[in-house]
Design a protein around this motif. Structure first.
Motif, PDB file in Angstrom:
ATOM      1  N   PHE A  53       0.671  -1.096  -0.014  1.00  0.00           N
ATOM      2  CA  PHE A  53       0.046   0.221  -0.276  1.00  0.00           C
ATOM      3  C   PHE A  53       0.677   0.948   0.395  1.00  0.00           C
ATOM      4  O   PHE A  53       1.592   1.327   1.061  1.00  0.00           O
ATOM      5  CB  PHE A  53      -0.871   0.005   1.184  1.00  0.00           C
ATOM      6  N   ILE A  54       0.945   1.767  -0.851  1.00  0.00           N
ATOM      7  CA  ILE A  54       1.718   2.895  -1.617  1.00  0.00           C
ATOM      8  C   ILE A  54       1.200   4.091  -1.371  1.00  0.00           C
ATOM      9  O   ILE A  54      -0.005   4.323  -1.542  1.00  0.00           O
ATOM     10  CB  ILE A  54       2.243   2.766  -2.543  1.00  0.00           C
ATOM     11  N   ALA A  55       1.451   5.687  -0.430  1.00  0.00           N
ATOM     12  CA  ALA A  55       0.247   6.635   0.463  1.00  0.00           C
ATOM     13  C   ALA A  55       1.634   7.863   0.264  1.00  0.00           C
ATOM     14  O   ALA A  55       2.252   7.959   0.446  1.00  0.00           O
ATOM     15  CB  ALA A  55      -0.561   6.164   1.857  1.00  0.00           C
ATOM     16  N   SER A  56       0.444   9.049   0.197  1.00  0.00           N
ATOM     17  CA  SER A  56       0.694  10.244   0.486  1.00  0.00           C
ATOM     18  C   SER A  56       0.176  10.454   1.536  1.00  0.00           C
ATOM     19  O   SER A  56      -1.002  10.750   1.542  1.00  0.00           O
ATOM     20  CB  SER A  56       1.318  10.570  -0.781  1.00  0.00           C
ATOM     21  N   THR A  57       1.234  11.070   2.080  1.00  0.00           N
ATOM     22  CA  THR A  57       0.514  11.887   3.526  1.00  0.00           C
ATOM     23  C   THR A  57      -0.176  13.323   2.820  1.00  0.00           C
ATOM     24  O   THR A  57      -1.000  13.828   3.460  1.00  0.00           O
ATOM     25  CB  THR A  57       1.204  12.498   4.541  1.00  0.00           C
ATOM     26  N   LYS A  58      -0.170  13.710   1.681  1.00  0.00           N
ATOM     27  CA  LYS A  58      -0.753  15.169   0.770  1.00  0.00           C
ATOM     28  C   LYS A  58      -1.611  14.466   0.290  1.00  0.00           C
ATOM     29  O   LYS A  58      -2.291  15.539  -0.441  1.00  0.00           O
ATOM     30  CB  LYS A  58       0.529  15.362  -0.040  1.00  0.00           C
ATOM     31  N   ASP A  59      -2.001  13.127   0.493  1.00  0.00           N
ATOM     32  CA  ASP A  59      -3.693  12.787  -0.854  1.00  0.00           C
ATOM     33  C   ASP A  59      -4.318  12.601   0.536  1.00  0.00           C
ATOM     34  O   ASP A  59      -4.181  11.401   1.074  1.00  0.00           O
ATOM     35  CB  ASP A  59      -2.832  11.565  -1.581  1.00  0.00           C
ATOM     36  N   LYS A  60      -5.371  13.183   0.277  1.00  0.00           N
ATOM     37  CA  LYS A  60      -6.586  13.013   1.537  1.00  0.00           C
ATOM     38  C   LYS A  60      -7.064  11.347   1.382  1.00  0.00           C
ATOM     39  O   LYS A  60      -7.600  11.152   2.049  1.00  0.00           O
ATOM     40  CB  LYS A  60      -7.859  14.115   1.515  1.00  0.00           C
ATOM     41  N   ASN A  61      -7.344  10.866   0.116  1.00  0.00           N
ATOM     42  CA  ASN A  61      -7.608   9.303  -0.062  1.00  0.00           C
ATOM     43  C   ASN A  61      -6.785   8.634   0.522  1.00  0.00           C
ATOM     44  O   ASN A  61      -7.344   7.614   1.038  1.00  0.00           O
ATOM     45  CB  ASN A  61      -7.691   9.359  -1.549  1.00  0.00           C
ATOM     46  N   SER A  62      -5.247   8.238   0.920  1.00  0.00           N
ATOM     47  CA  SER A  62      -5.042   7.473   1.322  1.00  0.00           C
ATOM     48  C   SER A  62      -5.258   7.446   3.132  1.00  0.00           C
ATOM     49  O   SER A  62      -5.066   6.182   2.982  1.00  0.00           O
ATOM     50  CB  SER A  62      -3.397   7.666   1.814  1.00  0.00           C
ATOM     51  N   SER A  63      -5.707   8.040   3.863  1.00  0.00           N
ATOM     52  CA  SER A  63      -6.508   7.641   4.644  1.00  0.00           C
ATOM     53  C   SER A  63      -7.679   7.280   4.537  1.00  0.00           C
ATOM     54  O   SER A  63      -8.032   6.665   5.482  1.00  0.00           O
ATOM     55  CB  SER A  63      -6.180   8.814   5.713  1.00  0.00           C
ATOM     56  N   GLU A  64      -8.416   7.798   3.827  1.00  0.00           N
ATOM     57  CA  GLU A  64      -9.571   7.414   3.704  1.00  0.00           C
ATOM     58  C   GLU A  64      -9.600   6.381   3.567  1.00  0.00           C
ATOM     59  O   GLU A  64     -10.673   5.444   3.938  1.00  0.00           O
ATOM     60  CB  GLU A  64     -10.331   8.353   2.228  1.00  0.00           C
ATOM     61  N   ILE A  65      -8.975   5.649   2.575  1.00  0.00           N
ATOM     62  CA  ILE A  65      -8.549   3.899   2.057  1.00  0.00           C
ATOM     63  C   ILE A  65      -8.073   3.751   3.100  1.00  0.00           C
ATOM     64  O   ILE A  65      -9.104   2.310   3.339  1.00  0.00           O
ATOM     65  CB  ILE A  65      -8.027   3.814   1.017  1.00  0.00           C
ATOM     66  N   LEU A  66      -7.418   3.825   4.000  1.00  0.00           N
ATOM     67  CA  LEU A  66      -6.836   2.461   4.847  1.00  0.00           C
ATOM     68  C   LEU A  66      -8.380   2.620   5.988  1.00  0.00           C
ATOM     69  O   LEU A  66      -7.906   1.864   6.693  1.00  0.00           O
ATOM     70  CB  LEU A  66      -5.619   3.479   5.441  1.00  0.00           C
ATOM     71  N   ARG A  67      -8.949   3.869   6.535  1.00  0.00           N
ATOM     72  CA  ARG A  67     -10.025   3.912   7.444  1.00  0.00           C
ATOM     73  C   ARG A  67     -11.212   3.135   6.361  1.00  0.00           C
ATOM     74  O   ARG A  67     -11.849   2.347   7.229  1.00  0.00           O
ATOM     75  CB  ARG A  67     -10.309   5.382   7.786  1.00  0.00           C
ATOM     76  N   LYS A  68     -11.477   3.084   5.964  1.00  0.00           N
ATOM     77  CA  LYS A  68     -12.999   2.534   4.897  1.00  0.00           C
ATOM     78  C   LYS A  68     -12.745   1.360   4.678  1.00  0.00           C
ATOM     79  O   LYS A  68     -12.981   0.845   4.473  1.00  0.00           O
ATOM     80  CB  LYS A  68     -12.662   2.773   3.185  1.00  0.00           C
ATOM     81  N   TYR A  69     -11.259   0.383   4.141  1.00  0.00           N
ATOM     82  CA  TYR A  69     -11.331  -0.299   3.177  1.00  0.00           C
ATOM     83  C   TYR A  69     -10.178  -1.767   4.505  1.00  0.00           C
ATOM     84  O   TYR A  69     -10.569  -3.361   4.963  1.00  0.00           O
ATOM     85  CB  TYR A  69     -10.288  -0.849   2.420  1.00  0.00           C
ATOM     86  N   PHE A  70      -9.409  -0.450   5.519  1.00  0.00           N
ATOM     87  CA  PHE A  70      -8.209  -2.076   6.356  1.00  0.00           C
ATOM     88  C   PHE A  70      -8.695  -1.670   7.779  1.00  0.00           C
ATOM     89  O   PHE A  70      -8.144  -2.207   8.003  1.00  0.00           O
ATOM     90  CB  PHE A  70      -7.045  -1.094   6.341  1.00  0.00           C
ATOM     91  N   GLN A  71     -10.166  -1.237   8.387  1.00  0.00           N
ATOM     92  CA  GLN A  71     -10.640  -1.355   8.984  1.00  0.00           C
ATOM     93  C   GLN A  71     -11.725  -2.608   8.903  1.00  0.00           C
ATOM     94  O   GLN A  71     -12.275  -2.661  10.331  1.00  0.00           O
ATOM     95  CB  GLN A  71     -11.073   0.075   9.819  1.00  0.00           C
ATOM     96  N   ASN A  72     -11.414  -3.245   7.993  1.00  0.00           N
ATOM     97  CA  ASN A  72     -12.684  -4.363   7.944  1.00  0.00           C
ATOM     98  C   ASN A  72     -11.997  -5.461   8.844  1.00  0.00           C
ATOM     99  O   ASN A  72     -11.931  -5.769   8.422  1.00  0.00           O
ATOM    100  CB  ASN A  72     -13.660  -4.105   6.427  1.00  0.00           C
ATOM    101  N   GLN A  73     -13.033  -5.989   9.052  1.00  0.00           N
ATOM    102  CA  GLN A  73     -12.518  -7.209  10.276  1.00  0.00           C
ATOM    103  C   GLN A  73     -12.415  -8.039   8.528  1.00  0.00           C
ATOM    104  O   GLN A  73     -11.388  -8.939   9.324  1.00  0.00           O
ATOM    105  CB  GLN A  73     -13.622  -7.748  11.079  1.00  0.00           C
ATOM    106  N   ALA A  74     -12.988  -8.319   7.856  1.00  0.00           N
ATOM    107  CA  ALA A  74     -13.032  -8.973   6.728  1.00  0.00           C
ATOM    108  C   ALA A  74     -12.054  -9.541   6.020  1.00  0.00           C
ATOM    109  O   ALA A  74     -11.219 -10.032   5.945  1.00  0.00           O
ATOM    110  CB  ALA A  74     -14.184  -9.713   6.659  1.00  0.00           C
ATOM    111  N   TYR A  75     -11.719  -8.220   5.619  1.00  0.00           N
ATOM    112  CA  TYR A  75     -10.339  -7.823   5.306  1.00  0.00           C
ATOM    113  C   TYR A  75      -8.591  -7.964   6.096  1.00  0.00           C
ATOM    114  O   TYR A  75      -7.768  -8.237   5.597  1.00  0.00           O
ATOM    115  CB  TYR A  75     -10.112  -6.466   4.972  1.00  0.00           C
ATOM    116  N   ILE A  76      -9.036  -7.834   6.800  1.00  0.00           N
ATOM    117  CA  ILE A  76      -8.269  -7.816   8.141  1.00  0.00           C
ATOM    118  C   ILE A  76      -7.678  -9.087   7.930  1.00  0.00           C
ATOM    119  O   ILE A  76      -6.478  -9.591   7.718  1.00  0.00           O
ATOM    120  CB  ILE A  76      -8.177  -7.126   9.249  1.00  0.00           C
ATOM    121  N   ASN A  77      -8.581  -9.767   8.059  1.00  0.00           N
ATOM    122  CA  ASN A  77      -8.627 -11.126   8.533  1.00  0.00           C
ATOM    123  C   ASN A  77      -7.266 -11.598   7.320  1.00  0.00           C
ATOM    124  O   ASN A  77      -6.931 -13.047   7.648  1.00  0.00           O
ATOM    125  CB  ASN A  77      -9.043 -12.305   9.359  1.00  0.00           C
ATOM    126  N   TYR A  78      -8.080 -11.626   6.254  1.00  0.00           N
ATOM    127  CA  TYR A  78      -8.129 -12.731   4.812  1.00  0.00           C
ATOM    128  C   TYR A  78      -7.109 -11.704   4.821  1.00  0.00           C
ATOM    129  O   TYR A  78      -5.478 -12.794   4.368  1.00  0.00           O
ATOM    130  CB  TYR A  78      -8.856 -11.876   3.466  1.00  0.00           C
TER     131      TYR A  78
END
Length: 143
Positions: A53-78
Motif C-alpha cells: 500500500f503506497i500512500a502519500s500524506t499529501k493525499d486525503k484519499n490515502s487515509s480515507e482508503i486505509l480507514r474505509k477498507y482496512f478497518q474491516n474485520q473480514a479484510y483484516i483477517n484475509y
C-alpha cells in the motif's frame, strides 16, 4: 483546519505503521511492515505473497482508503492470513524498489509474488467500490 487535518493523516498512518498484533486467531489490525526488504524476507520464508500500500500524506484519499477498507474485520483477517502487508509512505523516504512499484497516483496497491516480486494482478490506483476490492482479492491465487 489544514494543519489539524494533515496531522490527523500523519497520526493515522503512524498508528498503522506501529501497530503490533497479538497472536490470537482474530486480529484487530492489519499487520503492516514499513521495511520492504524485511517484509520480502518474511514473505519468502512464510511463502506468502505481498500487498504493498503506497500512500502519500499529501493525499486525503490515502487515509480515507486505509480507514474505509482496512478497518474491516473480514479484510483484516484475509490480508493477515494470506499476505505480508507493506505500508509505504512516500514522504518518509522508505526504501523500496521504486522502479518496480512506481506510481504518482495515491493511494496505490500492488500485489507481488514472494517468489520473484512479479505482479499478481494489475495495480489498483483508485477504488470504486468494496465489491471491486473483494473481487480483486479473490482473483489473486494464494500461494
Amino acid at each position: 483546519m489544514g494543519i489539524f487535518y494533515n496531522m490527523y493523516k500523519i497520526i493515522l498512518i503512524l498508528i498503522l505503521l506501529l501497530s503490533k498484533l497479538s497472536s490470537n486467531n482474530i486480529q484487530n489490525n492489519i499487520s503492516w511492515y514499513s521495511s520492504y526488504d524485511k517484509a520480502l524476507k518474511i514473505a519468502q520464508k512464510e511463502k506468502k505473497n505481498m500487498m504493498l500500500f503506497i500512500a502519500s500524506t499529501k493525499d486525503k484519499n490515502s487515509s480515507e482508503i486505509l480507514r474505509k477498507y482496512f478497518q474491516n474485520q473480514a479484510y483484516i483477517n484475509y490480508l493477515n492470513t494470506n499476505f505480508i502487508n507493506v505500508l509505504i509512505t512516500v514522504e518518509y523516504k522508505t526504501s523500496y524498489p521504486i522502479e518496480l512499484f512506481y506510481t504518482t497516483s495515491f493511494p496505490s496497491i500492488f500485489f507481488a509474488s514472494y517468489k520473484d516480486e512479479s505482479f499478481l494482478t494489475h495495480p489498483i490506483y483508485n477504488f470504486k467500490s468494496k465489491k471491486e476490492f473483494i473481487d480483486i482479492l479473490e482473483s489473486i491465487k494464494i500461494k
